[in-house]
Enzyme design. Structure first.
Site, PDB file in Angstrom:
ATOM      1  N   THR A 259      -3.584  10.359   5.881  1.00 21.64           N
ATOM      2  CA  THR A 259      -4.008   8.963   5.977  1.00 21.64           C
ATOM      3  C   THR A 259      -2.948   8.013   5.438  1.00 21.64           C
ATOM      4  OG1 THR A 259      -6.300   9.680   5.768  1.00 21.64           O
ATOM      5  CG2 THR A 259      -5.860   7.351   5.372  1.00 21.64           C
ATOM      6  N   GLU A 260      -2.315   8.393   4.344  1.00 21.48           N
ATOM      7  CA  GLU A 260      -1.339   7.509   3.691  1.00 21.48           C
ATOM      8  C   GLU A 260      -0.017   7.417   4.450  1.00 21.48           C
ATOM      9  OE1 GLU A 260      -1.536   5.445   1.197  1.00 21.48           O
ATOM     10  OE2 GLU A 260      -3.375   6.040   0.173  1.00 21.48           O
TER      11      GLU A 260
END
Length: 188
Positions: free
Chosen positions: A62-63
């Site tokens: 996600t990051e």
């Protein structure tokens, strides 16, 4: 009401597509969309910090999308998008006396170590995983404020409302990615 229904349809559609890909042999495609790079480093950090490997993979996915050189406009660096002040806080709380440079955050093993340490420290502060993830994204200060507000938390521990739309989306993305990693790689 219409927006809620649209979100449900999108979630159902995404789940159905993933299920269809799994059933129809789309594991290779899914693994390309949800890679498990740095598995050895992730598993080592998961064991050290008592975290699920699937959670660390989901946060990295996600990051940064597994890009060790990723940098955000807010100054977050590397796989787990750690800022210099967050790195310093985590190292200080962990009793590490060495002060690595900020550029060390582009090194995957170090970044995974620091990001996982941050998740563990946030887990000591907040009891619910979604609250930990909200704090990872928005910061502890925001989450502590939200937990003290009855319109965000009924019990002071669990967020039933996240005021920042970006943070709410972030928590949902990480949870969804974690479920995919668990099913796709058979990990906790």
């Amino acid at each position: 009401m219409a927006n809620k229904m649209k979100r449900r349809v999108r979630r159902w559609t995404a789940s159905a597509v993933i299920l269809l890909l799994l059933v129809c042999g789309g594991v290779v495609l899914l693994r390309s969309l949800y890679p498990a790079h740095y598995a050895q480093e992730i598993h080592a950090a998961a064991e050290k910090y008592d975290l699920a490997p699937s959670l660390i993979m989901a946060v990295i996915h996600t990051e940064s999308g597994f890009d060790p050189e990723a940098r955000s406009s807010a100054g977050a660096i590397g796989l787990m998008q750690v800022t210099a002040p967050t790195m310093e806080w985590a190292l200080m709380r962990s009793g590490v006396s060495d002060k690595p440079t900020v550029e060390a955050l582009t090194e995957p093993t170090f970044n995974i170590e620091v990001g996982s340490c941050v998740l563990q420290l946030l887990g000591e502060q907040f009891s619910e995983q979604d609250t930990v993830l909200a704090a990872y994204n928005a910061g502890m200060g925001h989450v502590q404020t939200w937990l003290s507000q009855p319109d965000c938390s009924a019990d002071g521990k669990t967020l039933h409302t996240i005021p920042f739309a970006e943070t709410e989306r972030y928590v949902k993305k990480v949870r969804r990615a974690q479920k995919i990693y668990q099913k796709l790689y058979g990990i906790s």
